[in-house]
Structures are given as structure tokens and as C-alpha cells.
Design an enzyme around this catalytic site. Sequence first.
Site, PDB file in Angstrom:
ATOM      1  NE  ARG A  14     -11.464  49.586 -43.732  1.00 51.90           N
ATOM      2  CZ  ARG A  14     -12.334  50.445 -44.269  1.00 51.90           C
ATOM      3  NH1 ARG A  14     -11.910  51.309 -45.184  1.00 51.90           N
ATOM      4  NH2 ARG A  14     -13.591  50.460 -43.896  1.00 51.90           N
ATOM      5  CB  SER A 151     -16.314  36.909 -51.814  1.00 57.70           C
ATOM      6  OG  SER A 151     -17.606  36.822 -51.255  1.00 57.70           O
ATOM      7  CE1 TYR A 164     -17.245  42.259 -52.645  1.00 59.36           C
ATOM      8  CE2 TYR A 164     -18.560  40.258 -52.485  1.00 59.36           C
ATOM      9  CZ  TYR A 164     -17.482  41.022 -52.071  1.00 59.36           C
ATOM     10  OH  TYR A 164     -16.627  40.535 -51.113  1.00 59.36           O
ATOM     11  CE  LYS A 168     -14.256  40.153 -53.708  1.00 59.93           C
ATOM     12  NZ  LYS A 168     -12.841  40.458 -53.382  1.00 59.93           N
TER      13      LYS A 168
END
Length: 260
Positions: A14, A151, A164, A168
Site C-alpha cells: 500500500r 521522511s 514520528y 525518522k
Amino acid sequence: MTGDKVAMVTGGNRGIGLGITEGLLQAGYRVSIMATRPEPTELLDQLRTAGEVRYTQGSVAEQESHQRYLDQTVDEWGRVDLLVNNAGVAPEVRDDLLVATPESFDRVMGINLRGPYFLTQLVANQMIAQRGEYDPTTPQPVQGTIVNVSSISATTVSLNRGEYCISKAGVAMATQLWAARLAPEGIVVYEVRPGVVATDMTAGVKEKYDAQFAEGLAPMPRWGVPADVAGAVVQLAAGAMAYSTGDVINVGGGMQIPRL
């Protein structure tokens, strides 16, 4: 074409991961996917029109899943040439730093950082074992490639998803660590750093980023798409940069460029 080369892509069913799977299949790779959802039969049938693909249901957060994923891949195809650590999650709730919970922090770190770190350890040992004799003092073909999908949040602050950002940033350092450790083994390691990419993870903040793009968020005034990230991964996996490792490839329309 890559012939019989084998890629492992976590979360390859996905979003960005699916784009990477499709890109690698088009490049001639056999692709082994691991994801948490039950086997998506219809999707796999579609992917198999482009090449060989297999699926392991498991979580990158669980080391038992790592071993099963590797074992099933090697049992079917005999080797691993490329690992793409793509699977990742955002916080379930975007909380301010002052109220974010330890439970959310642990969940995000376990999936985004701890899991890929130890999956890399396992797969790197497989790459070394299957490699045979190798002389690192002379020019040699790449013996294995590892790509970590991180990211823009590795260096850009978001105050309502600190866990998050930290995960990263950790992936960025893990890339450097593994690149340095595996270079003498003939294995190259890279970080691909997407910007704002249209996936189900970002669907809930579409209006926010639409407005920011209109205001100049990136020199390229559009959302990224999974194929943009896939293109970078496919190029890195081609083995054409045998004397480069530890590099960061930004795929964010120029968001990383400081501007006045």
C-alpha cells in the site's frame, strides 16, 4: 533487467511501499512483501502480471516476523539482494508534545526505528552469508543494497507528532551506522527521504498541505506520489554507484532547500 534478483519490501502492499513494489517488478526484481494485513489476494494477482511476488503477513515490530519473513523469502527464491525498510506509521493521535503519551511513543518507535534496525541486522547477515569470497580492497560489484525510507520529518519539526520525527531522525542515523558497518562487506546502504506524498497516511491532512503547497511549501508546487519515491529506490538498487554509501536522496520537490 535484474534477472533473478530478489527484493524484500516491508509495507509493500500500500501507499509508498506499493509504488516501490511496482517499480521493482518493472525493473525485473522478484519482490517479497511483508505487511500486517491478511494476504491481499486480488492485489497480488494484479502484481503478478508484472513479475514474481510473494507475501508474508507479519509486523516489522516483531522479530519473530523478521525471521519468518526472511526464511520464507530465501526458501522460495534462494537469496536476498535488496532490502527496502519502508513500513512505518504515524501516531494514531496527533498530540502536542506536552500531552503525547509513552504508549504512542513506544508504538511509533517500535515500528519505525527498532523494527527496521533489527530486520537490517538479520538480512545483512544473510547477504554476507550468500556472498561468498569478497575483496573490499578492489573495485567490486555491489553485493547487497539496503534502502531505508525515512521522511522530511527526520529534520523538520512537527510539534503534534514528535514521536514520528524522532523515529525518522533515528532512521537517518541508523542508515549512517549500517552504511559504515556494511561497506567492507560490499553492501551499500541509503536513505530515501520523501516529502509530502499522497497516501492514506496523509489523506487526513490534505487540506492543510494543499494550502501550504499553494503558499510555496516546495519549489515543485505539487504533492509527491508513490512512483516518485519508487523511482529513487529503483535507481539506488541498480548498483551503478558501487563506491557510494550512506547517502540521502531527497524526494520532496525541493522542500529541503533553504530559501529566503
